[in-house]
Design a protein around this motif. Structure first.
Motif, PDB file in Angstrom:
ATOM      1  N   GLY A   1      12.858 -22.796  17.934  1.00 54.74           N
ATOM      2  CA  GLY A   1      12.641 -21.564  17.185  1.00 54.74           C
ATOM      3  C   GLY A   1      12.987 -20.337  18.009  1.00 54.74           C
ATOM      4  N   TRP A   2      12.574 -20.343  19.288  1.00 48.45           N
ATOM      5  CA  TRP A   2      12.910 -19.220  20.162  1.00 48.45           C
ATOM      6  C   TRP A   2      14.419 -19.093  20.333  1.00 48.45           C
ATOM      7  CZ3 TRP A   2      10.281 -15.161  21.373  1.00 48.45           C
ATOM      8  CH2 TRP A   2       8.882 -15.214  21.460  1.00 48.45           C
TER       9      TRP A   2
ATOM     10  N   THR B   1      16.478 -15.894  18.913  1.00 48.90           N
ATOM     11  CA  THR B   1      17.196 -15.073  19.887  1.00 48.90           C
ATOM     12  C   THR B   1      18.688 -15.040  19.579  1.00 48.90           C
ATOM     13  OG1 THR B   1      15.571 -15.655  21.589  1.00 48.90           O
ATOM     14  CG2 THR B   1      17.676 -14.741  22.338  1.00 48.90           C
ATOM     15  N   GLY B   2      19.255 -16.201  19.281  1.00 50.74           N
ATOM     16  CA  GLY B   2      20.680 -16.246  18.944  1.00 50.74           C
ATOM     17  C   GLY B   2      21.009 -15.465  17.695  1.00 50.74           C
ATOM     18  N   THR B   3      20.123 -15.525  16.718  1.00 52.35           N
ATOM     19  CA  THR B   3      20.340 -14.775  15.478  1.00 52.35           C
ATOM     20  C   THR B   3      20.341 -13.277  15.726  1.00 52.35           C
ATOM     21  OG1 THR B   3      19.360 -16.521  14.117  1.00 52.35           O
ATOM     22  CG2 THR B   3      19.391 -14.307  13.187  1.00 52.35           C
ATOM     23  N   LEU B   4      19.380 -12.808  16.527  1.00 51.51           N
ATOM     24  CA  LEU B   4      19.245 -11.368  16.776  1.00 51.51           C
ATOM     25  C   LEU B   4      20.339 -10.830  17.696  1.00 51.51           C
ATOM     26  CD1 LEU B   4      15.376 -11.108  17.194  1.00 51.51           C
ATOM     27  CD2 LEU B   4      16.739 -10.229  15.290  1.00 51.51           C
TER      28      LEU B   4
ATOM     29  N   LEU C   1      16.362 -16.469  10.612  1.00 51.55           N
ATOM     30  CA  LEU C   1      15.438 -15.786  11.518  1.00 51.55           C
ATOM     31  C   LEU C   1      13.997 -15.997  11.078  1.00 51.55           C
ATOM     32  CD1 LEU C   1      14.831 -13.805  13.855  1.00 51.55           C
ATOM     33  CD2 LEU C   1      15.134 -11.942  12.195  1.00 51.55           C
ATOM     34  N   LEU C   2      13.741 -15.838   9.782  1.00 54.74           N
ATOM     35  CA  LEU C   2      12.383 -16.032   9.284  1.00 54.74           C
ATOM     36  C   LEU C   2      11.905 -17.453   9.535  1.00 54.74           C
ATOM     37  CD1 LEU C   2      12.938 -13.267   7.998  1.00 54.74           C
ATOM     38  CD2 LEU C   2      11.904 -14.097   5.894  1.00 54.74           C
TER      39      LEU C   2
ATOM     40  N   ALA D   1       8.852 -18.775  12.041  1.00 49.89           N
ATOM     41  CA  ALA D   1       7.841 -19.711  11.545  1.00 49.89           C
ATOM     42  C   ALA D   1       7.738 -20.928  12.468  1.00 49.89           C
ATOM     43  CB  ALA D   1       8.174 -20.135  10.120  1.00 49.89           C
ATOM     44  N   ASP D   2       8.877 -21.398  13.003  1.00 51.32           N
ATOM     45  CA  ASP D   2       8.848 -22.494  13.968  1.00 51.32           C
ATOM     46  C   ASP D   2       8.100 -22.085  15.240  1.00 51.32           C
ATOM     47  OD1 ASP D   2      10.235 -24.282  12.382  1.00 51.32           O
ATOM     48  OD2 ASP D   2      12.194 -23.749  13.207  1.00 51.32           O
TER      49      ASP D   2
END
Length: 334
Positions: free
Chosen positions: A241-242, A246-249, A312-313, A317-318
Motif C-alpha cells: 500500500g505504501w 507513493t508511486g501514484t503520488l 490511491l484510495l 486503505a491497504d
C-alpha cells in the motif's frame, strides 16, 4: 499479551482523519480535472480568453469566470465528500473505478462505430461509389474532414456515450479481435486479390492505438502492469500500500497532468491542434480519423488519472489495514 494489546494490533493504522483527507484529495483532483477539460473546450473551441489570462488582466470578466469554474468544481468535490463522510475508502475507490469503466466503455464504442463508418465511407470514395450512393453534393462534403468529423464522427460518439450506459462490457477483447481481423483482411486482400488501400491500414492503426491507450486504465485496475514482482510479490499488504500510494503520488498522477497540460496547453499543442483542424493523414484516400488519434492521448491521460485516484484510495486503505482489498498476487480485485 493483554486484551488491550490484541485490540491495538487489529486497529487499522493511520489517524481518523486519513480517510477523509484522502477522499478530499481524490475527489477534488477529479473535479479540477473536469474543470480543466471544460475550460479547454471553452478556450479553444468557443474562443473564450482562458483562465490563464485572469492572471495578466487581459481576459476581462470571462477569464475570471473560467477561474471560477475551477473554484466551483473544487468546492463541489469537497461538498460531495463531506456529505458522504460515512463512505469508506474501498467504497469510493470502487465508485471511481465504475465511473472510469463507463468512460472507457464509451471510448471503445466510439472507436468501433467511427472506425467502421469512416472505413465504409473511405471505401466508397476510393472505389468511386460515393457519389452514386449519396449524391454529388454529399459526396463532395464527405471529402472534407471537418464535415465528416462534425456530422459523422460526433453523432456516433454521442451514440457511443448512450450505449456505454446500457452495456456491461468494456469490449477490449472484442477490439483486439477486430484488430486481428482487420489485419487479416489486409493480408488476404494483398496476397490473394492484389487489393490494398490506405484506409485499410488506417483502420488497423486506429483500432490498435485505441486498444493500447484505452486499456491502460483497465490494466491498472486489474494489476496487470509490469512491475518488479521479484521484490513486490513478497511484501506485506501494508508495505504494498505504501509503495502504491507513493508511486501514484510521485509518478502516476503527475504524469497524467503533464500530458494534459502540455498536450492541451495551447491551440498549437499536440492534442488541441489536430482536433481543431480535423487533421487527416496525407496517404491518398485514407480515413479521416487522425485527429481522433491525437485525442486518444487525452483519453489516456484522463482515464489513467481517474484510475490512479481510485488506486490511491485503495492503497491508503491497504496501509490502514481495511478489509476487502485487492489480491495483488493474482492481479484481480477481491
Amino acid at each position: 499479551m493483554t486484551a488491550l494489546d490484541a485490540s491495538a494490533d487489529t486497529t487499522p493504522s493511520g489517524s481518523d482523519m486519513t480517510p477523509l483527507v484522502t477522499r478530499l484529495f481524490g475527489w477534488i483532483m477529479l473535479a479540477v480535472m473536469v474543470a480543466f477539460v471544460a475550460n479547454a473546450y471553452l478556450t479553444y473551441w468557443l474562443d473564450l480568453p482562458g483562465a490563464n489570462n485572469a492572471l495578466t488582466g487581459n481576459g476581462g470578466a470571462m477569464a475570471f469566470l473560467q477561474v471560477g469554474i475551477y473554484v466551483a468544481m473544487a468546492i463541489f468535490g469537497a461538498l460531495y465528500v463531506m456529505s458522504t463522510r460515512s463512505r469508506t475508502l474501498r467504497e469510493d475507490s470502487a465508485r471511481i473505478s465504475n465511473i472510469n469503466v463507463v468512460f472507457i466503455r464509451a471510448a471503445f464504442w466510439a472507436v468501433l462505430l467511427v472506425g467502421l463508418a469512416d472505413a465504409f465511407i473511405s471505401f466508397l470514395r476510393v472505389e468511386g461509389l460515393l457519389e452514386s450512393v449519396f449524391g454529388s453534393d454529399l459526396a463532395s462534403a464527405f471529402g472534407r474532414s471537418n464535415f465528416r468529423g462534425t456530422f459523422v464522427h460526433m453523432p456516433l460518439i454521442g451514440i457511443s456515450i448512450i450505449i456505454a450506459f446500457f452495456t456491461r462490457t468494456l469490449g477490449f477483447y472484442w477490439l483486439a479481435l477486430l484488430v486481428v481481423m482487420a489485419e487479416l483482411i489486409i493480408v488476404i486482400g494483398r496476397f490473394i486479390f492484389s487489393y490494398e488501400q490506405a484506409f485499410m491500414a488506417d483502420l488497423v492503426r486506429f483500432w490498435y492505438a485505441a486498444l493500447f491507450l484505452f486499456a491502460s486504465a483497465y490494466t491498472l485496475l486489474e494489476e496487470g502492469h509490469v512491475r518488479v514482482d521479484v521484490f513486490y510479490a513478497g511484501l506485506a499488504s501494508r508495505t504494498k500500500g505504501w509503495l502504491n500510494a507513493t508511486g501514484t503520488l510521485i509518478f502516476g498522477i503527475p504524469l497524467c497532468w503533464v500530458i494534459l497540460m502540455i498536450g492541451a496547453g495551447s491551440k498549437q499543442s499536440i492534442i488541441i491542434s489536430p482536433l481543431l483542424s480535423f487533421e487527416v493523414t496525407q496517404a491518398g484516400f485514407g480515413m479521416y480519423v487522425k485527429y481522433m488519434m491525437a485525442g486518444f492521448l487525452a483519453v489516456f491521460a484522463i482515464s489513467m488519472l481517474i484510475q490512479f485516484v481510485s488506486y490511491l484510495l485503495d492503497a491508503v486503505a491497504d496501509i490502514r489495514g481495511e478489509p476487502g482489498g485487492r489480491d495483488h498476487e493474482s492481479h484481480a480485485t477481491a
